[in-house]
Design a protein around this motif. Structure first.
Motif, mmCIF file in Angstrom:
data_model
loop_
_atom_site.group_PDB
_atom_site.id
_atom_site.type_symbol
_atom_site.label_atom_id
_atom_site.label_comp_id
_atom_site.label_asym_id
_atom_site.label_seq_id
_atom_site.Cartn_x
_atom_site.Cartn_y
_atom_site.Cartn_z
ATOM 1 N N ALA A 33 0.808 -1.109 0.242
ATOM 2 C CA ALA A 33 -0.119 0.159 -0.019
ATOM 3 C C ALA A 33 0.875 1.128 -0.045
ATOM 4 O O ALA A 33 0.206 2.220 -0.665
ATOM 5 N N TYR A 34 2.095 1.244 0.615
ATOM 6 C CA TYR A 34 2.887 2.314 0.688
ATOM 7 C C TYR A 34 3.343 2.755 -0.895
ATOM 8 O O TYR A 34 3.181 3.866 -1.040
ATOM 9 N N PHE A 35 3.605 1.606 -1.596
ATOM 10 C CA PHE A 35 3.947 2.011 -2.963
ATOM 11 C C PHE A 35 2.832 2.398 -3.794
ATOM 12 O O PHE A 35 2.702 3.168 -4.796
ATOM 13 N N ALA A 36 1.598 1.847 -3.550
ATOM 14 C CA ALA A 36 0.373 2.092 -4.124
ATOM 15 C C ALA A 36 0.089 3.679 -3.933
ATOM 16 O O ALA A 36 -0.387 4.355 -4.890
ATOM 17 N N ARG A 37 0.448 4.149 -2.737
ATOM 18 C CA ARG A 37 0.203 5.591 -2.619
ATOM 19 C C ARG A 37 0.947 6.514 -3.622
ATOM 20 O O ARG A 37 0.855 7.514 -3.883
ATOM 21 N N GLY A 43 10.766 4.570 -9.961
ATOM 22 C CA GLY A 43 10.315 5.107 -10.993
ATOM 23 C C GLY A 43 9.398 4.589 -12.140
ATOM 24 O O GLY A 43 8.847 5.121 -13.175
ATOM 25 N N HIS A 44 8.829 3.443 -11.752
ATOM 26 C CA HIS A 44 7.943 2.639 -12.599
ATOM 27 C C HIS A 44 6.650 2.598 -11.926
ATOM 28 O O HIS A 44 6.290 2.281 -10.955
ATOM 29 N N ARG A 45 5.683 2.985 -12.813
ATOM 30 C CA ARG A 45 4.306 3.051 -12.437
ATOM 31 C C ARG A 45 4.085 1.902 -11.824
ATOM 32 O O ARG A 45 4.081 0.708 -12.606
ATOM 33 N N VAL A 46 3.027 1.802 -10.903
ATOM 34 C CA VAL A 46 2.239 0.537 -10.310
ATOM 35 C C VAL A 46 1.198 0.882 -9.617
ATOM 36 O O VAL A 46 1.028 2.044 -8.909
ATOM 37 N N SER A 47 0.117 0.125 -9.775
ATOM 38 C CA SER A 47 -1.139 0.236 -9.019
ATOM 39 C C SER A 47 -1.240 -1.187 -8.170
ATOM 40 O O SER A 47 -1.022 -2.216 -8.973
ATOM 41 N N VAL A 48 -1.851 -1.160 -7.307
ATOM 42 C CA VAL A 48 -1.917 -2.351 -6.367
ATOM 43 C C VAL A 48 -3.461 -2.603 -5.997
ATOM 44 O O VAL A 48 -3.904 -1.861 -5.170
ATOM 45 N N GLY A 49 -3.879 -3.760 -6.182
ATOM 46 C CA GLY A 49 -5.162 -4.292 -5.817
ATOM 47 C C GLY A 49 -5.031 -5.535 -4.767
ATOM 48 O O GLY A 49 -3.814 -5.801 -4.298
ATOM 49 N N ALA A 50 -6.180 -6.170 -4.277
ATOM 50 C CA ALA A 50 -5.985 -7.438 -3.548
ATOM 51 C C ALA A 50 -7.002 -8.267 -3.759
ATOM 52 O O ALA A 50 -8.294 -8.000 -4.120
ATOM 53 N N VAL A 51 -6.689 -9.522 -3.400
ATOM 54 C CA VAL A 51 -7.880 -10.522 -3.595
ATOM 55 C C VAL A 51 -7.973 -11.371 -2.217
ATOM 56 O O VAL A 51 -6.847 -11.735 -1.735
ATOM 57 N N LYS A 67 -13.994 -8.732 6.436
ATOM 58 C CA LYS A 67 -13.440 -7.467 7.237
ATOM 59 C C LYS A 67 -12.143 -7.324 6.752
ATOM 60 O O LYS A 67 -11.533 -6.326 6.884
ATOM 61 N N THR A 68 -11.496 -8.508 6.287
ATOM 62 C CA THR A 68 -10.158 -8.245 5.576
ATOM 63 C C THR A 68 -10.240 -7.331 4.283
ATOM 64 O O THR A 68 -9.304 -6.432 4.193
ATOM 65 N N ALA A 69 -11.384 -7.427 3.422
ATOM 66 C CA ALA A 69 -11.485 -6.712 2.270
ATOM 67 C C ALA A 69 -11.566 -5.208 2.823
ATOM 68 O O ALA A 69 -10.953 -4.328 2.040
ATOM 69 N N ALA A 70 -12.461 -4.951 3.906
ATOM 70 C CA ALA A 70 -12.624 -3.720 4.311
ATOM 71 C C ALA A 70 -11.326 -3.096 4.864
ATOM 72 O O ALA A 70 -10.823 -1.906 4.502
ATOM 73 N N GLU A 74 -9.354 0.299 3.207
ATOM 74 C CA GLU A 74 -8.795 1.474 4.072
ATOM 75 C C GLU A 74 -7.310 1.641 3.929
ATOM 76 O O GLU A 74 -6.791 3.023 4.106
ATOM 77 N N LEU A 75 -6.628 0.771 3.569
ATOM 78 C CA LEU A 75 -5.128 0.923 3.257
ATOM 79 C C LEU A 75 -4.881 1.615 1.776
ATOM 80 O O LEU A 75 -3.790 1.922 1.741
#
Length: 349
Positions: A33-37, A43-51, A67-70, A74-75
């Motif tokens: 999530a730190y890198f997602a923010r 220097g390389h673009r990145v977007s982070v999701g989760a499953v 609860k984990t998904a929520a 939030e992250l």
């Protein structure tokens, strides 16, 4: 660690964190999530999701998944996907069945969101447990090599991190991880290894056992990769394919080093739809080359039989084919005997 993992995968632009809500995967999600923010890694673009995968194996699992998904939302991870799976109750063991169902769900989720990488939270402790289990089962080099840091699009950035360190990350980030009760259930071999065996080894042999086991896996990965590469090239040179049959020439097979010969035999079985043979089954198949006793067939897992066809039998078979007006055996096929691998499965329509 996460930066190195993403670099090794070519800096994928979209990644998914596989998160159960446990401390290891939740700590990984917090780091990702730190890198997602920031929106980039080196220097390389990145977007982070989760499953989140709900295996439906415990009461209240849907609530844990929700609860984990929520927490992941939030992250700042997006999208966050919850996948519910049905774990098969027959065939393989419960742990293997759950793993197969989970990996299928992870791959499907990654396909749906266009993720080129899936991050898994396995730690150095998990790697040590994997090596111990392989030793207990009498497994070969591939199994003792443990889990790979990178395998296809599965990335394991935390293989150098102890489990205690993931708990510290969660504490620092103010996260409350879910502790899976099955991790302490003595019914599972991995749980017994985690709770009883590794702590006992640390007590009797001194600290550093887990690190040594993980280091062993890293060394064996190099050996396993080399042997696998040689075996692949050798199999491609020797294999004679005909429909759902594969033949390997006896003389050339006997001349191979045993480590390569067994792997080539296993590859021939896999090529006609078989499963990985046990060491005992490989020994039985390889014994056909010594021309003592039976010429087979030797039954291998997955509905495959292997038998030895001698030069005389090849010539006789060729004569019968000619008498029946069928195709002649190619001249090169009659130069020596061969091991023939044949599937008993009906052809797929």
């Amino acid at each position: 660690m996460l930066q190195d993992a993403l670099a090794s995968a070519g800096y994928p632009e979209r990644v998914l964190v596989a998160c159960s809500g446990g401390p290891d995967s939740l700590a990984l999600a917090a780091v990702a999530a730190y890198f997602a923010r920031r929106g980039h890694v080196d220097g390389h673009r990145v977007s982070v999701g989760a499953v989140v995968v709900d295996h439906q194996l415990q009461q209240g699992s849907a609530d844990v998944a929700a609860k984990t998904a929520a927490t992941l939302e939030e992250l700042g991870l997006s999208p966050v996907v919850v996948r519910t799976v049905n774990v098969a109750t027959t065939g393989v063991g419960p742990e293997a069945a759950a793993r197969d169902a989970r990996h299928a769900a992870l791959e499907s989720a990654a396909d749906d969101v266009g993720a080129a990488a899936i991050l898994l939270g396995h730690t150095l402790d998990d790697q040590a447990e994997q090596v111990l289990l392989g030793l207990a089962r009498g497994s070969g080099t591939r199994s003792l090599a443990g889990m790979r840091p990178v395998r296809d699009r599965l990335l394991r950035p935390f293989l150098g991190l102890r489990r205690a360190e993931t708990l510290e990350i969660c504490e620092v980030e103010g996260l409350e991880p879910w502790h899976d009760p099955s991790n302490k259930d003595p019914a599972f071999a991995r749980s017994r290894t985690r709770v009883e065996v590794l702590p006992l080894l640390e007590e009797k042999l001194g600290p550093g056992v887990a690190e040594s086991l993980a280091r062993t896996a890293s060394i064996l990965q190099l050996d396993a990769d080399y042997l696998e590469d040689v075996a692949n090239r050798t199999y491609e040179l020797l294999a004679q394919r005909s429909g759902m049959e594969v033949a390997l020439p006896e003389e050339e097979l006997r001349e191979l080093a045993p480590a390569i010969r067994y792997r080539v035999i296993a590859k021939a079985a896999a090529a006609v739809g078989g499963q990985q043979p046990s060491y005992q089954r490989l020994l039985a198949a390889e014994a056909l080359l010594r021309r003592r006793g039976s010429a087979g067939p030797v039954e291998l897992p997955g509905g495959v039989s292997v038998y030895r066809l001698s030069l005389a039998e090849i010539l006789t078979e060729g004569q019968l084919n000619r008498d029946a007006g069928g195709p002649r055996v190619p001249r090169e096929g009659a130069r020596c005997g061969k091991l023939v691998f044949r599937s008993h499965k009906p052809p797929q329509k």
